[in-house]
Scaffold this motif. Sequence first.
Motif: not given
Length: 55
Positions: A15-17, A21-24, A36-41
């Motif tokens: 849930q924190f991740s 992800g929503i905040l970022l 570029l791409q962020m690896p949050m997924d």
Amino acid sequence: MIDTAYRATLLALYQFSIMLGILLLPVALAVQRAGLQMPMDRVIERLGSAYENAA
């Protein structure tokens, strides 16, 4: 007891991740515009599957 603590920790991390992800999201959109791409997924998918396997 340890299994319950493990599952609760995984749920909290999952849930924190999602919240992170929503905040970022604005940052991720700017980074994507730069090519570029962020690896949050990947982080969210791994924590989600770990929680499902523990349950």
